[in-house]
Design a protein around this motif. Structure first.
Motif, PDB file in Angstrom:
ATOM      1  N   ASP A   1       1.060  -0.785  -0.051  1.00 10.66           N
ATOM      2  CA  ASP A   1       0.019   0.032  -0.310  1.00 10.66           C
ATOM      3  C   ASP A   1       1.030   1.565   0.003  1.00 10.66           C
ATOM      4  OD1 ASP A   1      -2.118  -1.397  -0.413  1.00 10.66           O
ATOM      5  OD2 ASP A   1      -2.869  -1.385   2.095  1.00 10.66           O
ATOM      6  N   GLU A   2       2.155   1.505   0.646  1.00 13.74           N
ATOM      7  CA  GLU A   2       2.679   1.994   0.957  1.00 13.74           C
ATOM      8  C   GLU A   2       3.658   3.037  -0.307  1.00 13.74           C
ATOM      9  OE1 GLU A   2       5.485   0.656   3.417  1.00 13.74           O
ATOM     10  OE2 GLU A   2       6.816   1.755   2.949  1.00 13.74           O
TER      11      GLU A   2
ATOM     12  N   ARG B   1      -4.046   7.556  -8.231  1.00  9.05           N
ATOM     13  CA  ARG B   1      -4.065   6.615  -7.665  1.00  9.05           C
ATOM     14  C   ARG B   1      -4.750   5.529  -8.432  1.00  9.05           C
ATOM     15  NH1 ARG B   1      -3.675   4.549  -1.461  1.00  9.05           N
ATOM     16  NH2 ARG B   1      -4.499   2.059  -2.098  1.00  9.05           N
TER      17      ARG B   1
ATOM     18  N   ARG C   1       0.139  -8.102  -5.041  1.00 11.90           N
ATOM     19  CA  ARG C   1       0.166  -7.241  -3.772  1.00 11.90           C
ATOM     20  C   ARG C   1       0.563  -8.124  -2.578  1.00 11.90           C
ATOM     21  NH1 ARG C   1      -3.597  -3.228  -4.047  1.00 11.90           N
ATOM     22  NH2 ARG C   1      -1.571  -2.754  -2.166  1.00 11.90           N
TER      23      ARG C   1
ATOM     24  N   GLU D   1      -3.797   1.689  -9.364  1.00 14.63           N
ATOM     25  CA  GLU D   1      -4.250   0.295  -8.917  1.00 14.63           C
ATOM     26  C   GLU D   1      -4.902  -0.410  -9.940  1.00 14.63           C
ATOM     27  OE1 GLU D   1      -5.422  -0.474  -6.162  1.00 14.63           O
ATOM     28  OE2 GLU D   1      -5.667   1.260  -4.797  1.00 14.63           O
TER      29      GLU D   1
END
Lengths: 429, 154
Positions: B40-41, B54, B69, B58
């Motif tokens: 995530d970071e 974003r 992921r 994604e």
């Protein structure tokens, strides 16, 4: 040797891909010749050569280039399509691994002809050695002053970026490829406008297959007239055929157009694996229709010979299938692949691929119903021409090609809940 | 990902001006090579660095099959199951790998040493069946060669 060779015309050694070896073979001499010509004359020469694209559609390269009207000061891009992903095809990999400088020199010449300052090589993410080879060749070319600044003796300069994909069949479709380079998921785009009018970041862009580009250096070196002496009048030059499946000597072969298909299989490729009998052959990647052995008996490897037989040489990915192979299971593998690779943009493909995949799985599970065959036909036809890119059509071609010729195997499995052949895809000794 | 920014800058320098958006995929490749997956970071950091929304990161991450992921085993075995490989014994290779490792395709062994995946055409049909051990192709695979490979990596 299946005819004369224009690309695989040197001995592969552990160093044959390097700049020093390429130069020793006369490498980058054609670039000097090209830079002495007017850019438009290069395009004229390529058009006169009759070179047909090697990505699958056999579109004339010169005609594609001809749409670009290079205006000084305007931005144009060139992309080499190295996203080789059509099952059965592995010939661009040969060029990337063994002749990367041939591609670099050809891209330099092409970029000079088309007024390109920045070019890209879009390579599939899984190709590790081919990536290291082409990036290595580009690094060598930078160090030698061939890239990044004006080529000595001219004011023409080019930068080449290698762009790695990340596992997606659709990226091999030209507009999907540029959408991928733009940093988004590779949804193909509707044409018009053509990519040669509005391509990468809306700038005119030529996208050519690696093998198509690799021919450019030879065409400029020998001239269109000499090039046309190889091959046939309608299919000039050669094609790299990557052959796999139930054949004794699989691999990449450079075939001069017009060479006997039967002779190629029986002699050059060593005949069938384990002396089996041939059932059929996928001529040029799984999206081209299968042909049976009797159908190809008198054909030559040329577009004018294979197209009237209802198929095509496509990307040169030839897959040979032996008697005894189960075509129901084979179609199951193909439909699973198409379903997996549908990008999901267009409804007929997104839904149709999944639907066909479920039907074939159902048949193989012994739960098929007689209507399933007609349903596969109906979905194939519904996809034809109703999607933005050609993937939906291609899946339909492959399905219809197999159903037309081996319908009895599908009927047998539905009626008897088992394969007519014993369900195997392998050819055992 | 912040420590990779100097590398990203060098990558950027190779692209024409105004191509920051194109760096999404190469940066994700690099992040994954560094961490083993994209966290995530990393997404947040990359959006800030490239000034892209974003959703774009994604979208790319969730589309391409090579991007992950979550972490996987130390060795990633990816066996091709497309037409040419199936015709030369890929189904046996997959079955044997499953048995030998005690996992199904898509799973990781309990000791975290191996993740087994099946993939579509790797463009190595002339040397089928083929599998990838992390980045490297292993061609003309046989059950014996597979045993030796796994034994050597265990």
């Amino acid at each position: 040797m299946p005819g004369r060779q224009l690309i695989m015309n040197f001995e592969v050694t552990p160093a044959s891909h390097t700049l020093a070896d390429y130069r020793a073979r006369g490498g980058y001499e054609t670039l000097v010749k090209a830079l002495g010509m007017a850019p438009a004359d290069i395009t004229k020469e390529v058009t006169a050569s009759g070179l047909l694209g090697h990505g699958g559609a056999a579109f004339p390269v010169g005609r594609k280039w001809g749409v670009m009207k290079p205006n000084p000061g305007e931005i144009h891009y060139l992309c080499a399509n190295a996203d080789e992903g059509e099952p059965g095809t592995f010939k661009d990999r040969w060029i990337l691994e063994h002749a990367p400088h041939l591609l670099v020199e050809s891209m330099l010449i092409t970029s000079y002809a088309l007024g390109v300052r920045h070019a890209f090589v879009y390579i599939r993410g899984e190709f590790d050695l081919p990536y290291r080879r082409i990036q290595g060749a580009i690094d060598e070319a930078y160090a030698a002053g061939l890239l990044g600044k004006p080529v000595p003796g001219s004011d023409f300069a080019l930068d080449i970026v290698v762009y790695r994909g990340a596992g997606s069949y659709v990226c091999g479709e030209a507009s999907g490829l540029i959408t991928s380079i733009e940093g988004r998921k590779p949804y193909p785009r509707n044409r018009p406008p053509r990519l040669t009018v509005k391509g990468l970041f809306q700038k005119p862009t030529v996208i050519n297959n690696v093998e198509s580009l690799a021919n450019i250096t030879g065409i400029i070196r020998m001239g269109a007239e000499e090039f046309r002496k190889v091959g046939t009048a309608k299919s000039p030059g050669t094609q790299l055929i990557s052959i796999s499946g139930h054949i004794a000597k699989p691999g990449v072969y450079e075939v001069e157009y017009g060479y006997s298909w039967a002779k190629f299989l029986d002699e050059d490729c060593g005949g069938m694996l384990h002396g089996a009998k041939m059932k059929c052959v996928v001529p040029g990647g799984i999206s081209t229709k299968v042909l049976t052995r009797p159908e190809i008996e008198n054909l030559t490897l040329s577009h004018e010979s294979v197209n009237p037989a209802g198929s095509g040489l496509g990307s040169g990915g030839m897959i040979v299938i032996a008697e005894g192979t189960c075509m129901v299971r084979l179609l199951q593998v193909l439909l699973r692949f198409y379903h997996h690779e549908s990008c999901g943009q267009c409804t007929p493909c997104r839904e149709g691929m999944g639907w066909m995949h479920r039907i074939i799985d159902r048949i193989v599970a012994g739960e098929g119903v007689p209507d399933d065959i007609e349903r596969l036909y109906a979905i194939s036809h519904a996809n034809d021409g109703t999607t933005i890119c050609g993937m939906g059509d291609a899946a339909g071609f492959a399905t219809v090609g197999i159903l037309n010729k081996f319908r009895d195997e599908f009927e047998y499995w539905i009626a008897n809940k088992r394969s007519k052949m014993d369900g195997r895809l392998e050819c055992r000794a | 990902m912040k420590h990779l920014i100097p590398e990203f800058e060098r990558m950027k320098a190779r692209f024409p001006a105004g191509f920051d958006s194109s760096l999404v995929l190469p940066c994700l490749h690099r992040i994954q090579a560094d961490r083993g997956f994209v966290a995530d970071e990393d997404i947040v950091g990359l959006c800030e660095y490239l000034k892209v929304p974003r959703i774009q990161v994604e979208e790319v991450l969730s589309y391409y099959t090579m991007l992950r992921r979550e972490g996987i085993g130390k060795t990633h075995l990816q066996v091709c199951r497309n037409i040419a490989c199936s015709m030369r014994g890929a189904e046996d290779v997959i079955e044997h790998a499953c048995k030998r490792l005690g996992v199904k395709p898509g799973q990781t062994t309990a000791d975290g040493k191996f993740t087994l995946s099946t993939v579509e055409c790797l463009g190595s049909c002339g040397t089928a069946p083929v599998l990838m051990v992390n980045d490297a192709y292993h061609e003309n695979m046989t059950l014996e060669k597979l045993d030796a490979l796994i034994a050597g990596l265990s």
